[in-house]
Design a protein around this motif. Structure first.
Motif, PDB file in Angstrom:
ATOM      1  N   UNK A  88      -6.994 -21.210  26.446  1.00 31.91           N
ATOM      2  CA  UNK A  88      -7.504 -21.547  27.776  1.00 31.91           C
ATOM      3  C   UNK A  88      -6.386 -21.814  28.769  1.00 31.91           C
ATOM      4  N   UNK A  89      -5.126 -21.747  28.316  1.00 33.36           N
ATOM      5  CA  UNK A  89      -3.969 -21.908  29.191  1.00 33.36           C
ATOM      6  C   UNK A  89      -2.957 -20.828  28.877  1.00 33.36           C
ATOM      7  N   UNK A  90      -2.256 -20.368  29.915  1.00 32.48           N
ATOM      8  CA  UNK A  90      -1.210 -19.375  29.696  1.00 32.48           C
ATOM      9  C   UNK A  90      -1.679 -17.978  30.015  1.00 32.48           C
ATOM     10  N   UNK A  91      -0.783 -16.990  29.850  1.00 27.26           N
ATOM     11  CA  UNK A  91      -1.112 -15.595  30.174  1.00 27.26           C
ATOM     12  C   UNK A  91      -2.364 -15.117  29.451  1.00 27.26           C
ATOM     13  N   UNK A  92      -3.256 -14.469  30.185  1.00 24.86           N
ATOM     14  CA  UNK A  92      -4.456 -13.901  29.593  1.00 24.86           C
ATOM     15  C   UNK A  92      -5.622 -14.849  29.458  1.00 24.86           C
ATOM     16  N   UNK A  93      -5.410 -16.137  29.758  1.00 27.37           N
ATOM     17  CA  UNK A  93      -6.469 -17.119  29.525  1.00 27.37           C
ATOM     18  C   UNK A  93      -7.684 -16.903  30.425  1.00 27.37           C
ATOM     19  N   UNK A  94      -7.494 -16.233  31.566  1.00 24.81           N
ATOM     20  CA  UNK A  94      -8.621 -16.014  32.477  1.00 24.81           C
ATOM     21  C   UNK A  94      -9.547 -14.897  32.008  1.00 24.81           C
ATOM     22  N   UNK A  95      -9.112 -14.115  31.051  1.00 22.50           N
ATOM     23  CA  UNK A  95      -9.933 -13.009  30.546  1.00 22.50           C
ATOM     24  C   UNK A  95     -11.039 -13.524  29.636  1.00 22.50           C
ATOM     25  N   UNK A  96     -12.011 -12.675  29.394  1.00 22.67           N
ATOM     26  CA  UNK A  96     -13.064 -13.036  28.440  1.00 22.67           C
ATOM     27  C   UNK A  96     -12.494 -13.041  27.027  1.00 22.67           C
ATOM     28  N   UNK A 119      -8.486  -5.718  23.549  1.00 28.53           N
ATOM     29  CA  UNK A 119      -8.453  -6.293  24.882  1.00 28.53           C
ATOM     30  C   UNK A 119      -8.873  -7.733  24.977  1.00 28.53           C
ATOM     31  N   UNK A 120      -8.518  -8.552  23.991  1.00 31.64           N
ATOM     32  CA  UNK A 120      -8.855  -9.961  24.058  1.00 31.64           C
ATOM     33  C   UNK A 120      -7.830 -10.760  24.853  1.00 31.64           C
ATOM     34  N   UNK A 136      -4.050  -5.398  10.574  1.00 28.83           N
ATOM     35  CA  UNK A 136      -2.913  -5.218  11.470  1.00 28.83           C
ATOM     36  C   UNK A 136      -3.290  -5.810  12.820  1.00 28.83           C
ATOM     37  N   UNK A 137      -2.401  -6.645  13.383  1.00 29.71           N
ATOM     38  CA  UNK A 137      -2.646  -7.271  14.683  1.00 29.71           C
ATOM     39  C   UNK A 137      -1.516  -6.933  15.646  1.00 29.71           C
ATOM     40  N   UNK A 138      -1.877  -6.410  16.808  1.00 22.61           N
ATOM     41  CA  UNK A 138      -0.947  -6.149  17.909  1.00 22.61           C
ATOM     42  C   UNK A 138      -1.338  -7.070  19.057  1.00 22.61           C
ATOM     43  N   UNK A 139      -0.371  -7.808  19.592  1.00 20.14           N
ATOM     44  CA  UNK A 139      -0.649  -8.922  20.474  1.00 20.14           C
ATOM     45  C   UNK A 139      -0.499  -8.572  21.955  1.00 20.14           C
ATOM     46  N   UNK A 140      -1.207  -9.343  22.796  1.00 20.21           N
ATOM     47  CA  UNK A 140      -1.038  -9.201  24.237  1.00 20.21           C
ATOM     48  C   UNK A 140       0.340  -9.707  24.676  1.00 20.21           C
ATOM     49  N   UNK A 141       0.703 -10.893  24.238  1.00 26.64           N
ATOM     50  CA  UNK A 141       1.947 -11.528  24.657  1.00 26.64           C
ATOM     51  C   UNK A 141       3.105 -11.007  23.804  1.00 26.64           C
ATOM     52  N   UNK A 142       4.148 -10.430  24.410  1.00 25.31           N
ATOM     53  CA  UNK A 142       5.278  -9.931  23.621  1.00 25.31           C
ATOM     54  C   UNK A 142       5.996 -10.999  22.797  1.00 25.31           C
ATOM     55  N   UNK A 143       5.819 -12.272  23.178  1.00 28.06           N
ATOM     56  CA  UNK A 143       6.451 -13.344  22.403  1.00 28.06           C
ATOM     57  C   UNK A 143       5.704 -13.634  21.100  1.00 28.06           C
ATOM     58  N   UNK A 144       4.444 -13.250  21.025  1.00 32.19           N
ATOM     59  CA  UNK A 144       3.636 -13.467  19.827  1.00 32.19           C
ATOM     60  C   UNK A 144       3.832 -12.284  18.876  1.00 32.19           C
ATOM     61  N   UNK A 145       4.144 -12.532  17.614  1.00 35.29           N
ATOM     62  CA  UNK A 145       4.490 -11.435  16.712  1.00 35.29           C
ATOM     63  C   UNK A 145       3.288 -10.627  16.232  1.00 35.29           C
TER      64      UNK A 145
END
Length: 297
Positions: A35-43, A72-73, A121-130
């Motif tokens: 609920x905070x940080x990049x992408x938090x406003x998305x569904x 697209x989460x 396999x998980x590919x993340x929105x945030x490049x900092x998240x592995x």
């Protein structure tokens, strides 16, 4: 086939499904809690679940599974968690590969097989998240049975403390089965997830095993279960910590180029990809591991 082996197959298949359910629930909760940080406003993202099937060469049913994909989460750009249970007879190419690599005699005379497992396999929105990969499986033929799988971390921006945590949790879950397991499976992962044509690893490693059969099915299954149970405590804290970090266009560029390594490995070297396609499993499920976007320079 003995009643005992039938029961063991059922236990293994049920465990892979149970692990799948745990992970899907945890990942959707991660979406809800961002609920905070990049992408938090998305569904918040949700998994779309599709039944998959495998058809034998004669057109008969040969098993299948569930393909669960979230796109697209808030946290996950694309993540897939698949389970399958397939059976039938191995084709000529698969027979030859199995006999050559595993040294199993008699494949030509009786090429029946059964396999069940989970693949993630998980590919993340945030490049900092592995990004991350995990799979465990059981394979049976009339000539042998074995377990395999593991998990490995694939950050595009590496944090040494994250790498240390991921490996420490793996070791913690393996040590009760014998102190020799973690260093052996770590070295195996380092060798297996290496990209020869790039002369580098695709990530920061993890654990991996194949052909695991000590003759004690119960002990081997317990080890396989703990490899699966290590995944969430090894991975979730890293995502929770990194998903809130701001990122730049340069970070995204680094992420997309790094994903190219992942795609190259899975299409050129990964045994599971080759086996799934050669044995006629649903190609969308087999290729679920590919990233949604990647880049080459």
């Amino acid at each position: 086939m003995s009643d005992e082996m039938l029961a063991e197959k059922a236990r293994a298949s049920a465990w892979f499904r149970e692990l799948r359910d745990r992970i899907v629930t945890a990942f959707e909760a991660l979406e809800d809690s961002h609920i905070d940080g990049p992408g938090a406003a998305s569904a918040p993202g949700r998994f779309e679940v599709t039944e998959t099937s495998r058809t034998a060469e004669d057109g008969s049913d040969a098993g299948g599974g569930l393909m669960s994909v979230m796109r697209g989460g808030r946290v996950f750009e694309k993540v897939g968690v698949n389970v399958s249970e397939v059976y039938g007879t191995l084709g000529t190419r698969a027979q030859a590969a199995m006999a050559a690599r595993k040294g199993i005699p008699g494949m030509e005379d009786d090429p029946r097989f059964w396999a069940s497992g989970i693949s993630l396999v998980a590919h993340m929105q945030n490049p900092h998240a592995p990004a991350v990969h995990m799979n465990t499986r059981m394979f049976w033929t009339p000539h042998a049975w074995w377990f395999g799988g593991g998990s490995d971390l694939n950050p595009c921006i590496e944090y040494p403390e994250d790498t240390a945590h991921f490996h420490a949790v793996q070791k913690e879950h393996l040590d009760p089965h014998g102190a020799a397991h973690y260093p052996r499976l770590k070295e195996w992962a380092d060798e297996y997830f290496y990209i020869p044509h790039r002369k580098r690893a695709r990530g920061v490693g993890g654990i991996f095993m194949d052909d695991h059969n000590t003759g004690d099915w119960q002990a081997d299954f317990a080890l396989t279960r703990d490899i699966g149970q290590a995944f969430l405590p090894a991975y979730l804290p890293l995502v929770e910590k990194r998903r809130v970090l701001d990122w730049t266009g340069a970070d995204r560029e680094t992420q997309l180029v790094h994903r190219g390594l992942y795609a190259e490995y899975n299409l050129v070297y990964d045994r599971g990809t080759k086996f799934g396609l050669e044995t006629g499993h649903d190609p969308d499920a087999v290729l679920m591991s590919l990233p949604p976007l990647a880049k080459w320079i």
